[in-house]
Write an enzyme that holds these catalytic residues in place. Structure first.
Site, PDB file in Angstrom:
ATOM      1  N   HIS A   1       0.791  -1.220   0.222  1.00  0.00           N
ATOM      2  CA  HIS A   1       0.725   0.030  -0.018  1.00  0.00           C
ATOM      3  C   HIS A   1       0.733   1.219  -0.271  1.00  0.00           C
ATOM      4  CE1 HIS A   1      -3.597   2.144   0.063  1.00  0.00           C
ATOM      5  NE2 HIS A   1      -3.963   0.999   1.205  1.00  0.00           N
TER       6      HIS A   1
ATOM      7  N   ASP B   1      -2.239   2.456  -4.696  1.00  0.00           N
ATOM      8  CA  ASP B   1      -3.830   2.694  -3.506  1.00  0.00           C
ATOM      9  C   ASP B   1      -4.603   1.617  -3.729  1.00  0.00           C
ATOM     10  OD1 ASP B   1      -2.905   4.671  -1.675  1.00  0.00           O
ATOM     11  OD2 ASP B   1      -3.423   6.359  -3.202  1.00  0.00           O
TER      12      ASP B   1
END
Length: 556
Positions: free
Chosen positions: A525, A529
């Site tokens: 992450h 995203d």
């Protein structure tokens, strides 16, 4: 004035290096440009050349030590110069005074050199454990192909060994009689250590034995310390100080040996530079501790039978409590380290999507029915997914990338697909370089060869690095969903799950069964995203559900 020799800073992020070998010894004369030592980082190996000339006055660390960058590792100057100010840490004065005293006391000077030439008096030649990769520090000797008394010629296979990634055969580089074997099958041997000796019949192999070489070293120090009765306890004091401060200073090789022999480093007497525990200290501590367990067992034995008598429920028998301790294999320890590092340093998240396999299954059936006509290699579902993912990843560069040092993205021009492979030695991930440039047939042939070489332990180490993305398929074992762990520094890994029969409604409301498969994407992450990760899965789903059409479009 004596000049220091520093451990270089071989890269912006490098904090320490392993000193792998000395090319000089105390008393040697060096000139500008002479190689003083070799060292390595986690990425490469280097030679350190002298920037000054003079006599080597002192060496402050040993081969195998992990040394902080910009730390003094040696002193060079004119004969007899004082180098005490250059000793790292400035606290370990005992070794410094002993070295300085050597030129002063006439009888003491020949003592230290006297032991060194012993190894040179034999005509036997050593055979060393190869360094099979820049970061490899030790190898497992898996099998001897020779025994003492055998005659070997150049090219004969003497033994087999393996690293954490692959296995190799060692071929003789000299000919002669095998005089001695210094380690056994299954031993973990430091690279560049002597494993056996070869020479003419009757040559003495003893000076080449790395195990025997450890014992005399402390004796030499005791001889030097003999003129001063009060200095005999110096090593003990060094150990006590280290323990009192709550820190134990030991070389990496000493720590590894202590773990292997089950030795508590607190019981070892430090005789290395600056009060550091080295391998010979661990070996001596192991010898001294051998009698201790037997005493404890004798004392504990009488108390054992009394425990079950008072219990209302019979205590379990010893057979039911039996267990067996086994050391983890080298590759298992590496896998464990990498997985813990991956989960502890990444912000990992997993998304799962399912796709309709109807088109893929129909395409595979067509290939099987026309195998003789088409003359294609067997095509698996995993081959199809590798092909599809290699095409879709070209449009999602954040997943075909490495995250370097937490702040730099490295984007790859091609898709170098890592293919997770279950082998008898553990999980290996060989790399299919340029998968995006290959046809489906090429992917099928080359990925099968890669996986088989990994299983057989014949894979080149270069093919176990450089992957930009990984696919892990456990669907063949019936796994419906799982969370694959990203292989750092990659930013993503795709988990392939099992085929399942599901139902959907047709245009007329009828129930239609179909075959589905779930794909699980784990990603970093920090690098991307959830939205772009989800778009990759959606694009991959669309590509696979129309695979035959997309394959034809790629070919045109």
């Amino acid at each position: 004035m004596a000049k220091p020799v520093l451990m270089p800073k071989a890269g912006i992020t490098v904090e320490s290096c392993i000193l792998t070998s000395w090319n000089v010894k105390v008393g040697d004369t060096v000139k500008v440009g002479d190689v003083i030592c070799s060292y390595e980082t986690d990425k490469s190996a280097f030679d350190l050349t002298s920037e000054v000339e003079g006599e080597v006055l002192a060496l402050f660390c040993e081969e195998g030590d992990e040394v902080p960058v910009l730390t003094n590792i040696a002193a060079v100057g004119a004969k007899g110069e004082d180098f005490s100010a250059l000793v790292p840490g400035g606290s370990a004065q005992a070794p410094v005074e002993e070295v300085k005293a050597a030129p002063v006391a006439a009888p003491a000077a020949p003592v230290a050199p006297a032991a060194a030439p012993v190894a040179a008096t034999t005509n036997a030649k050593p055979v060393t454990m190869p360094k099979a990769g820049i970061t490899v520090e030790s190898c497992i000797l898996t099998k001897w192909n020779v025994k003492v008394g055998d005659t070997v010629k150049v090219g004969d296979v003497m033994f087999s060994y393996e690293t954490d990634k692959s296995s190799f055969d060692f071929q003789a580089e000299i000919e002669g009689e095998v005089l001695a074997l210094f380690c056994e099958e299954g031993d973990e041997v430091p690279v560049l250590s002597n494993v056996c000796a070869v020479g003419a019949h009757g040559d003495d192999p003893a000076p080449l034995n790395p195990n025997a070489a450890q014992a005399p070293a402390p004796v030499a120090e005791e001889v030097k310390a003999a003129p001063a009765a009060t200095t005999a306890a110096a090593p003990v004091a060094a150990t006590a100080t280290a323990s009192a401060n709550g820190k134990i200073f030991a070389s990496p090789r000493a720590k590894n040996l202590a773990e292997k022999l089950g030795v508590d480093l607190k019981s070892a007497v430090a005789t290395g530079p600056n009060g550091r525990i080295i391998e010979r200290d661990v070996r001596e501590a192991s010898v001294n501790a051998k009698a201790a367990p037997a005493v404890e067992e004798v004392k504990a034995a009488p108390a054992a039978p009394a425990a079950p008598a008072a219990a209302p429920v019979a205590a379990p028998s010893d057979d039911l409590k039996a267990f067996k301790d086994e050391k983890m294999s080298n590759i298992r320890k590496v896998i464990a380290k990498n997985m813990v590092m991956s989960l502890s340093t990444m912000a990992q998240l997993t998304h799962t999507i399912s796709f309709d396999c109807t088109n893929v299954m129909a395409f595979r059936k067509f290939l099987k029915d026309n195998a003789e006509t088409l003359k294609l290699p067997p095509i698996t579902i995993n081959n199809i997914i590798v092909y599809a993912a290699s095409r879709v990843l070209k449009k999602h560069r954040d997943l075909n990338a490495h995250l370097i040092n937490g702040d730099t993205m490295r984007y790859f021009e091609h898709v170098n697909m890592g293919i997770a492979t279950d082998t008898p030695r553990g999980l290996l991930v060989p790399t299919l370089f340029g998968a995006d440039t290959m046809s489906l047939s090429e992917i099928a042939v080359k990925s099968k060869k890669l996986s088989q070489d990994a299983i057989d332990g014949k894979l080149s180490p270069e093919l176990l690095t450089g992957g930009s993305f990984t696919i892990s398929n456990v669907g063949t074992m019936g796994i419906e969903s799982f969370t694959p762990v990203v292989n750092p520094p990659q930013t993503g890994i795709l988990g392939v799950n099992t085929l399942e029969t599901r139902i959907k409604l047709g245009k007329e409301g009828e129930i239609i069964p179909y075959t589905a498969m779930a794909l699980s994407l784990s990603y970093d992450h920090r690098a991307l995203d959830g939205a772009p990760a989800s778009r990759f899965l959606k694009d991959l789903k669309d590509y696979l559900e129309n695979f035959s059409v997309n394959l034809m479009a790629d070919s045109i």
